[in-house]
Design an enzyme around this catalytic site. Structure first.
Site: not given
Ligand SMILES: *Cc1c(COP(=O)(O)O)cnc(C)c1O
Length: 409
Positions: A72, A336
């Site tokens: 993400g 985070c």
């Molecule tokens: C977890 C999350 C991300 C990051 O995704 P990753 O695959 O962990 O890098 C970004 N946006 C939202 C809304 C998330 O919950």
């Protein structure tokens, strides 16, 4: 280990056994490089393309509009930086919200240092973006709007379809007036696999998703990029992903993500009923058994498994540690931000005072939770709160200045 109750599904999920099974073959049996031309490698290529079709299907997109990423975070970076740099001759203004994930917020902050201008739109007390503020923020220089589909901390689902419609009208006029069209990105990491998604109904040009938030593997995700979108790459190298994302494909991860989407398409509807019932049960019991609690997020427009609360006069971190001793894994907001003493930027954006925002707890439920899990939380949380409040330095303030009126609803 004794009892373990996992209530942090918005942070990550376990990988579905069927997904693990589908991936296995591509580690040490069909390990060819999809870019190689011999037949053995073409099996890996076909597996990647089959996965791409599955992603296209769950989004109602075309396979060629899907680019695989490392998750993400990369998809968000790709969308925002890619649009910013490809369209910078036309404009340097980006609009986002105050409650985005840090993958979006910190990308925007970095772009500000590179000379781009960013407007951060506010939200109402439920976390819904202010559409008038959004409309008024648009200037001749605006090239991108990025608003998340559902918030990871409070679960509120944003009116993406409405924003899409507004933008469609605006873009029609802009194109006839020779002004740059505004691209629309949504971070749908918390919604893909949980609620039905249709990129055409939503009216988005770009959409980010991530495998590990819906029972897929970690380290793999994707960005939907609508045809004819002007976007730059983040990673330069070989001709992978139609020149949009260089690097040998994470074949097992991609196969796993495809399988995850296939399962979600079949099961997401029934999958979401259980967490919702359990979440509502937990919410009701908490409100009954603990006084001075605020429920955050929208009452209805909210992810089925998400419950975010503020318990006044206690620290979220202290509650988490005490819950951990009881074998309960929860969060004080997003993974985070834990480890920092800053209150959640999302809760502050809702208008919650910092001292109250410090007492936040997020329970996010998923497929393996049971009534017994929830009953155990209901049993142990009130005494934990009572104990911590007895020790709290805020307690004295209870009759005095420290007040935040509980949102009645
Ligand atoms: C977890 C999350 C991300 C990051 O995704 P990753 O695959 O962990 O890098 C970004 N946006 C939202 C809304 C998330 O919950």
């Amino acid at each position: 280990m004794g009892r373990f109750i996992y209530l942090d599904y918005n942070a990550t999920t376990s990988t579905d056994e069927r997904v693990v099974e589908a991936m296995k073959l591509y580690f040490n049996k069909l390990y060819g490089n999809p870019s190689s031309i011999y037949k053995f490698a073409q099996e890996a290529r076909e597996a990647v393309e089959a996965a791409r079709s599955k992603l296209a299907k769950i989004l109602n997109a075309k396979p060629e509009e899907i680019v695989f990423t490392s998750g993400g975070t990369e998809a968000d970076n790709f969308a925002i930086k890619g649009i910013a740099y490809a369209n910078k001759e036309k404009g340097n203004h980006i609009i986002t919200s105050k409650i985005e994930h840090h993958a979006v917020l910190n990308t925007c902050k970095w772009l500000e240092k590179q000379g781009f201008q960013v407007t951060y739109i506010g939200v109402n007390k439920y976390g819904i973006v202010d559409l008038d503020e959004l409309r008024n923020a648009i200037t001749d220089k605006t090239i991108l709007i990025t608003i998340m589909h559902a918030n990871n901390e409070i679960g509120t689902i944003e009116p993406i379809e409405e924003i899409g419609k507004i933008l469609q009208e605006i873009n029609k006029q802009r194109i006839t007036n020779n002004k740059p069209r505004i691209y629309f990105h949504t971070d749908a990491v918390q919604t893909v696999g949980k609620i039905p998604i249709d990129v055409n109904e939503l009216g988005v040009d770009l959409l980010s998703l991530s495998g590990h938030k819906f029972y897929g593997p970690k380290g793999v995700g994707a960005l939907f990029i609508r045809k004819r979108t002007k976007i730059n790459s983040l990673l330069h190298g070989g001709h992978h992903e139609r020149n949009r994302r260089a690097g040998t494909e994470n074949v097992p991860g991609i196969v796993g993500l495809g399988k995850t989407c296939e399962i979600a398409m079949e099961e997401q509807e029934k999958e979401e009923k259980k967490p919702k019932a359990l979440r509502d049960r937990l919410e009701k019991a908490i409100v009954e058994k603990i006084d001075d609690v605020i429920i955050n997020g929208h009452p209805e427009k909210r992810l089925a498994g998400t419950l975010n609360i503020c318990v006044k006069y206690v620290e979220g971190e202290s509650m988490l540690l005490n819950l951990d001793l009881e074998g309960i894994a929860a969060s004080s907001g997003s993974a985070c931000t834990s480890g920092t003493l800053e209150p959640s930027h999302v809760l502050l954006a809702l208008g919650i005072p910092p001292e109250v925002a410090h007492g936040s707890l997020r329970f996010s439920l998923g497929r393996n939770n049971t009534e017994e899990d929830i009953d155990h939380v209901i049993e142990v949380l009130p005494p934990i709160v009572k104990k911590l409040r007895a020790m709290s330095p805020f307690r004295k303030g209870r009759e005095g200045g420290l007040r935040w009126d509980t949102q009645k609803r």
